[in-house]
Design a protein around this motif. Structure first.
Motif, PDB file in Angstrom:
ATOM      1  N   UNK A  94      44.257  34.189  31.596  1.00  0.00           N
ATOM      2  CA  UNK A  94      43.618  34.223  30.281  1.00  0.00           C
ATOM      3  C   UNK A  94      42.226  34.810  30.424  1.00  0.00           C
ATOM      4  N   UNK A  95      41.867  35.718  29.498  1.00  0.00           N
ATOM      5  CA  UNK A  95      40.547  36.338  29.483  1.00  0.00           C
ATOM      6  C   UNK A  95      39.901  36.065  28.124  1.00  0.00           C
ATOM      7  N   UNK A  96      38.720  35.457  28.130  1.00  0.00           N
ATOM      8  CA  UNK A  96      37.951  35.234  26.910  1.00  0.00           C
ATOM      9  C   UNK A  96      36.609  35.937  27.084  1.00  0.00           C
ATOM     10  N   UNK A  97      36.208  36.716  26.076  1.00  0.00           N
ATOM     11  CA  UNK A  97      34.993  37.529  26.178  1.00  0.00           C
ATOM     12  C   UNK A  97      34.014  37.130  25.087  1.00  0.00           C
ATOM     13  N   UNK A  98      32.743  37.019  25.471  1.00  0.00           N
ATOM     14  CA  UNK A  98      31.691  36.778  24.488  1.00  0.00           C
ATOM     15  C   UNK A  98      30.481  37.632  24.859  1.00  0.00           C
ATOM     16  N   UNK A  99      29.904  38.296  23.845  1.00  0.00           N
ATOM     17  CA  UNK A  99      28.800  39.227  24.062  1.00  0.00           C
ATOM     18  C   UNK A  99      27.473  38.563  23.740  1.00  0.00           C
ATOM     19  N   UNK A 100      26.476  38.802  24.600  1.00  0.00           N
ATOM     20  CA  UNK A 100      25.126  38.369  24.318  1.00  0.00           C
ATOM     21  C   UNK A 100      24.424  39.349  23.401  1.00  0.00           C
ATOM     22  N   UNK A 101      23.214  39.025  23.011  1.00  0.00           N
ATOM     23  CA  UNK A 101      22.472  39.880  22.082  1.00  0.00           C
ATOM     24  C   UNK A 101      21.634  40.931  22.797  1.00  0.00           C
ATOM     25  N   UNK A 102      21.584  40.867  24.140  1.00  0.00           N
ATOM     26  CA  UNK A 102      20.778  41.815  24.900  1.00  0.00           C
ATOM     27  C   UNK A 102      21.631  42.454  25.987  1.00  0.00           C
ATOM     28  N   UNK A 103      21.308  43.695  26.386  1.00  0.00           N
ATOM     29  CA  UNK A 103      22.077  44.334  27.468  1.00  0.00           C
ATOM     30  C   UNK A 103      21.891  43.580  28.779  1.00  0.00           C
ATOM     31  N   UNK A 104      22.939  43.599  29.595  1.00  0.00           N
ATOM     32  CA  UNK A 104      22.870  42.898  30.870  1.00  0.00           C
ATOM     33  C   UNK A 104      24.177  43.015  31.623  1.00  0.00           C
ATOM     34  N   UNK A 105      24.347  42.251  32.680  1.00  0.00           N
ATOM     35  CA  UNK A 105      25.530  42.368  33.544  1.00  0.00           C
ATOM     36  C   UNK A 105      26.791  41.808  32.894  1.00  0.00           C
ATOM     37  N   UNK A 106      27.910  42.227  33.439  1.00  0.00           N
ATOM     38  CA  UNK A 106      29.196  41.618  33.072  1.00  0.00           C
ATOM     39  C   UNK A 106      29.432  40.475  34.053  1.00  0.00           C
ATOM     40  N   UNK A 108      38.911  42.598  35.428  1.00  0.00           N
ATOM     41  CA  UNK A 108      37.593  42.439  34.807  1.00  0.00           C
ATOM     42  C   UNK A 108      36.558  43.370  35.427  1.00  0.00           C
ATOM     43  N   UNK A 109      36.617  43.541  36.750  1.00  0.00           N
ATOM     44  CA  UNK A 109      35.640  44.350  37.488  1.00  0.00           C
ATOM     45  C   UNK A 109      34.213  43.905  37.168  1.00  0.00           C
ATOM     46  N   UNK A 110      33.869  42.642  37.460  1.00  0.00           N
ATOM     47  CA  UNK A 110      32.564  42.106  37.056  1.00  0.00           C
ATOM     48  C   UNK A 110      31.432  42.568  37.963  1.00  0.00           C
ATOM     49  N   UNK A 111      30.217  42.470  37.425  1.00  0.00           N
ATOM     50  CA  UNK A 111      29.024  42.696  38.242  1.00  0.00           C
ATOM     51  C   UNK A 111      28.676  41.451  39.052  1.00  0.00           C
ATOM     52  N   UNK A 112      29.075  40.300  38.532  1.00  0.00           N
ATOM     53  CA  UNK A 112      28.734  39.027  39.158  1.00  0.00           C
ATOM     54  C   UNK A 112      29.798  38.017  38.742  1.00  0.00           C
ATOM     55  N   UNK A 113      30.122  37.079  39.617  1.00  0.00           N
ATOM     56  CA  UNK A 113      31.159  36.102  39.284  1.00  0.00           C
ATOM     57  C   UNK A 113      30.789  34.715  39.797  1.00  0.00           C
ATOM     58  N   UNK A 114      31.185  33.711  39.030  1.00  0.00           N
ATOM     59  CA  UNK A 114      31.055  32.310  39.446  1.00  0.00           C
ATOM     60  C   UNK A 114      32.430  31.664  39.314  1.00  0.00           C
ATOM     61  N   UNK A 115      32.875  31.044  40.374  1.00  0.00           N
ATOM     62  CA  UNK A 115      34.146  30.323  40.382  1.00  0.00           C
ATOM     63  C   UNK A 115      33.864  28.833  40.233  1.00  0.00           C
TER      64      UNK A 115
END
Length: 363
Positions: A49-61, A224-231
């Motif tokens: 399952x993938x859930x996406x939410x966007x912040x209001x400022x540019x930054x990492x995925x 996803x190809x993230x810039x940073x990940x937390x498990x």
């Protein structure tokens, strides 16, 4: 974190059967909840399952993941009298199966146990092998079992509801590993949906088949190809009389665990110095108690996540649980609350992370 809401959501999600490769009902329940708080929700062919939410400022995925599957078994064979033989999926322990109530593809069953009156002295001191165990679903023939919708490959899981002790900080039940972190991730999205003043994009992943080789996380991270990940995961602890002298000083109630090393020499993870520094820095800033651990006998999806594509900068926030891979896993709600504060701060302060390069800065 709303601790009471966390507990109520966990009771609901942990009760759903979801053994490796059979997580669809858990994923459906979580997808329904994430759709109320995320910008996008998708489920891939594997069940991630993938859930996406966007912040209001540019930054990492940023990818934040937890796995949906629980240890269990599958039906291996059905005999003429309607008894089932099973095979494990994940770290099921034979001694913890005997005499247990189980869910067999939505039907009540019990793992059979030879009557004590009929056991020899030798049998009383011996744990039957997996091949000797059987499940009774109250049927009298193979045909009746088939009519119930049970077949070879059907899932088998513990029946053991999440409950509280008299000490209401402590919870107990099946699938604390790792439905607790799925709910933690859901609570993060509920809060982010109310306050989007963060930089970048957060992709919440509920990964399948962790218990049988970190399989879903591998596929999901590539996707996803993230810039940073937390498990997010739960891990064994050693604060009971049978393990207190094990040399593994991790206990429930002492805050989240940050594993500096997890897993063996071949399949595991050595947390990068820059991620370790980032997590401990925010823990100290938020006054979050935490435990550093070296856990060579256990691992998390991080072992798969950090190796995808060109390598992913990633870390883990984990939570101690007693009686791992049993129907009576015990955890402390205060650990989840503390870990949530750490997670939320890391995710919402990406613009202030600073340089996360591997090489040290020039003096």
């Amino acid at each position: 974190m709303n601790t009471e809401l966390f507990y109520e959501q966990l009771k609901e999600i942990a009760a759903i059967q979801g053994t490796p490769g059979q997580e669809m009902h858990v994923v459906k329940a979580l997808a329904d909840r994430f759709r109320m708080v995320a910008d996008e929700v998708e489920v891939d062919h594997m069940g991630n399952l993938y859930a996406v939410i966007e912040g209001t400022k540019p930054g990492p995925k940023m990818m934040v993941s937890a796995h949906s599957d629980e240890i269990g078994c599958v039906v291996r064979d059905i005999d003429d009298r309607g008894f089932l033989k099973v095979e494990r999926t994940g770290g099921v322990i034979e001694s913890l199966l005997i005499g247990r109530k189980v869910n067999v593809n939505g039907h009540f069953g019990v793992v059979g146990v030879k009557a004590g009156h009929l056991q020899t002295a030798e049998e009383r001191g011996k744990v039957p092998a997996m091949g000797e165990l059987y499940v009774d679903v109250g049927a009298v023939s193979r045909e009746e079992v088939t009519e119930m919708g049970i077949e070879v490959g059907s899932p088998v899981s513990y029946i053991s509801a999440i409950e509280k002790f008299t000490n209401e900080n402590l919870i107990c039940g099946k699938a604390v590993d790792n439905r607790s972190c799925c709910v933690l991730l859901l609570q993060l999205f509920e809060e982010l949906s109310r306050n989007r003043h963060f930089a970048g994009t957060v992709v919440g992943v509920v990964a399948v088949q962790e218990e049988v080789g970190l399989r879903g996380a591998k596929v999901a991270t590539y996707n996803v190809n993230p810039d940073f990940a937390i498990v997010l995961d739960t891990i064994p602890c050693a604060d009971t009389p049978d393990s207190v002298n094990s040399g593994y000083p991790v206990a429930i109630g002492n805050g989240p665990v940050i594993p500096a090393l997890a897993g063996g020499a071949v399949r595991g993870n050595l947390m990068s110095p820059q991620v370790k520094k980032l997590l401990t820095r925010y823990a100290k800033e938020q006054d979050v108690p935490y435990q550093m651990a070296v856990m060579s006998g256990a691992t998390t999806d991080l072992a798969a996540v950090h190796l995808e594509r060109e390598g992913v900068l990633a870390g883990a926030i984990t939570f101690a649980r007693r009686y791992s891979h049993s129907p009576v896993e015990v955890a402390d709600l205060r650990d989840f609350e503390a870990g949530y504060r750490l997670l939320k701060r890391v995710v919402t302060d990406a613009e202030n992370w600073g340089d996360l390069g591997f090489l040290p800065e020039e003096a």
